[in-house]
Motif scaffolding. Structure first.
Motif, mmCIF file in Angstrom:
data_model
loop_
_atom_site.group_PDB
_atom_site.id
_atom_site.type_symbol
_atom_site.label_atom_id
_atom_site.label_comp_id
_atom_site.label_asym_id
_atom_site.label_seq_id
_atom_site.Cartn_x
_atom_site.Cartn_y
_atom_site.Cartn_z
ATOM 1 N N LEU A 77 13.599 15.732 22.758
ATOM 2 C CA LEU A 77 12.864 15.496 24.088
ATOM 3 C C LEU A 77 11.697 14.939 23.932
ATOM 4 N N VAL A 78 11.360 14.085 24.781
ATOM 5 C CA VAL A 78 9.904 13.471 24.619
ATOM 6 C C VAL A 78 9.584 13.525 26.168
ATOM 7 N N ILE A 79 8.291 14.163 26.465
ATOM 8 C CA ILE A 79 7.935 14.059 27.696
ATOM 9 C C ILE A 79 6.750 13.416 27.549
ATOM 10 N N GLY A 80 6.611 12.477 28.760
ATOM 11 C CA GLY A 80 5.672 11.407 28.764
ATOM 12 C C GLY A 80 6.202 10.127 27.830
ATOM 13 N N GLY A 81 5.382 9.511 27.302
ATOM 14 C CA GLY A 81 5.566 8.495 26.254
ATOM 15 C C GLY A 81 6.156 7.455 27.044
ATOM 16 N N GLY A 82 5.654 6.533 28.328
ATOM 17 C CA GLY A 82 6.179 5.653 28.816
ATOM 18 C C GLY A 82 6.068 4.328 28.126
ATOM 19 N N ASP A 83 4.878 4.147 27.102
ATOM 20 C CA ASP A 83 4.994 2.818 26.559
ATOM 21 C C ASP A 83 6.130 2.691 25.510
ATOM 22 N N GLY A 84 6.774 3.804 25.337
ATOM 23 C CA GLY A 84 8.103 3.815 24.332
ATOM 24 C C GLY A 84 7.953 4.042 23.023
ATOM 25 N N GLY A 85 6.691 3.950 22.297
ATOM 26 C CA GLY A 85 6.207 4.205 20.991
ATOM 27 C C GLY A 85 6.787 5.404 20.381
ATOM 28 N N LEU A 91 13.575 7.261 17.105
ATOM 29 C CA LEU A 91 14.767 6.520 16.613
ATOM 30 C C LEU A 91 15.036 5.994 15.373
ATOM 31 N N ARG A 92 13.829 5.919 14.588
ATOM 32 C CA ARG A 92 14.041 5.300 13.340
ATOM 33 C C ARG A 92 14.818 6.357 12.529
ATOM 34 N N HIS A 93 14.809 7.523 12.753
ATOM 35 C CA HIS A 93 15.542 8.581 12.043
ATOM 36 C C HIS A 93 17.024 8.577 12.309
ATOM 37 N N SER A 94 17.891 8.079 11.560
ATOM 38 C CA SER A 94 19.234 8.153 11.797
ATOM 39 C C SER A 94 19.803 9.467 12.100
ATOM 40 N N GLU A 95 19.543 10.573 12.050
ATOM 41 C CA GLU A 95 19.838 11.820 12.071
ATOM 42 C C GLU A 95 19.919 11.827 13.795
ATOM 43 N N VAL A 96 19.040 11.298 14.490
ATOM 44 C CA VAL A 96 18.914 11.690 15.867
ATOM 45 C C VAL A 96 20.210 11.105 16.607
ATOM 46 N N GLN A 97 20.747 11.964 17.154
ATOM 47 C CA GLN A 97 22.013 11.747 17.929
ATOM 48 C C GLN A 97 21.884 11.219 19.582
ATOM 49 N N HIS A 98 20.709 12.084 20.102
ATOM 50 C CA HIS A 98 20.226 11.759 21.639
ATOM 51 C C HIS A 98 19.052 12.049 21.677
ATOM 52 N N LEU A 99 18.370 11.359 22.600
ATOM 53 C CA LEU A 99 16.848 11.426 22.740
ATOM 54 C C LEU A 99 16.840 11.332 24.367
ATOM 55 N N ASP A 100 16.003 12.403 24.819
ATOM 56 C CA ASP A 100 15.752 12.273 26.413
ATOM 57 C C ASP A 100 14.314 11.935 26.537
ATOM 58 N N MET A 101 13.922 10.912 27.180
ATOM 59 C CA MET A 101 12.517 10.817 27.436
ATOM 60 C C MET A 101 12.346 11.144 28.857
ATOM 61 N N VAL A 102 11.379 11.792 29.472
ATOM 62 C CA VAL A 102 11.087 12.169 30.805
ATOM 63 C C VAL A 102 9.761 11.678 31.275
#
Length: 279
Positions: A77-85, A91-102
């Motif tokens: 979960l990423v809260i904020g982060g509107g620039d996408g960085g 997402l460079r980590h291949s083990e990540v299956q799902h990322l929510d950005m709010v």
């Protein structure tokens, strides 16, 4: 070309450049500039947020100590982060299956995609990435218990729409929604330019999680150039011990972060901060 400045407590932090966009959204005043030194950059309510040539020291420091040390990193979960960085680095980590950005302000996302597209990069089209334009504080309050492996708070300074990201109830929800072995991380301001806020944040996060430590680095365009990120976990300071396999997969493509840099950054606690945090 002219100077675009962020004034802060009698000091100005500025870049020479030109305005590309200046508008007010429902939440804040947004400015996009092109600078001679750092490329395109973003200000929110007159405060520097990011620039093309200044984003990696911030995003790498926030993301990799957490994602390299959590027990699992399937759900983020990423809260904020509107620039996408932040999402891009996760997402460079291949083990990540799902990322929510709010992100509360969808216009910030639109402008960053248009004027700073390299910061979010491939994150915007990654099938693992889910963007929700909405209130990250409410999202954390409503999320089920133990629903994320890592929670990252990439918010602006504690004013305006980001003000609610800096209180006990919010941090308690972040702890509640972490899975066992999870890691929480947030940007925690400058120990020089925002000393009182920084100290209060670290103390509060320690109270909520039981374990928390600040890590110090630099983002030259921010007030004082000296910045911090604070990491927490409920089962001990696992954020200090990166997993070798994860490190080996991403370190060669990092500009600032490495396992060695991280070790030094956690140890680089100035004496006045150490005295205040450990009286």
């Amino acid at each position: 070309m002219s100077w675009i400045d962020e004034p802060h407590q009698g000091v100005r932090y500025g870049l020479r450049g030109e305005l590309l966009v200046e508008e007010s959204t429902a939440f804040q005043h947004v400015t996009v500039i092109h600078s001679e030194r750092y490329g395109n950059g973003l200000l929110l309510d007159g405060c520097w947020m990011t620039a093309e040539a200044q984003e990696r020291p911030y995003h790498e420091a926030l993301v990799h100590p957490a994602l390299c040390s959590a027990h699992a990193i399937e759900r983020i979960l990423v809260i904020g982060g509107g620039d996408g960085g932040t999402a891009r680095e996760c997402l460079r980590h291949s083990e990540v299956q799902h990322l929510d950005m709010v992100e509360i302000d969808g216009r910030v996302v639109e402008l960053c995609k248009e004027h700073l597209p390299g910061i979010g990069g491939a994150a915007w089209t990654d099938p693992r990435f889910q963007l929700t334009v909405g209130d990250g504080i409410a999202w954390a309050a409503e999320a089920p218990d133990a629903s994320y492996d890592v929670v990252l708070v990439d918010g602006s300074d504690p004013a305006g729409p980001a003000e609610g990201l800096f209180n006990r109830r919010f941090f308690q929800h972040c702890r509640r929604i972490l899975r066992r072995g999870g890691v929480f991380a947030t940007q925690s301001e400058s120990p020089e330019a925002f000393r009182a806020v920084h100290l209060a944040m670290v103390r509060l996060i320690r109270e909520v999680f039981g374990h928390a430590d600040p890590m110090y680095g630099w983002v030259p365009m921010y007030p004082s150039g000296w910045w911090s990120w604070t990491f927490a976990a409920v089962d001990g300071p696992r954020y200090r011990s990166p997993k070798a396999k994860r490190v080996s997969r991403i370190a060669s493509d990092c500009e600032v972060w490495s396992e060695r840099w991280q070790q030094g950054a956690f140890l680089a606690v100035p004496a006045f901060i150490e005295r205040d945090l450990n009286p």
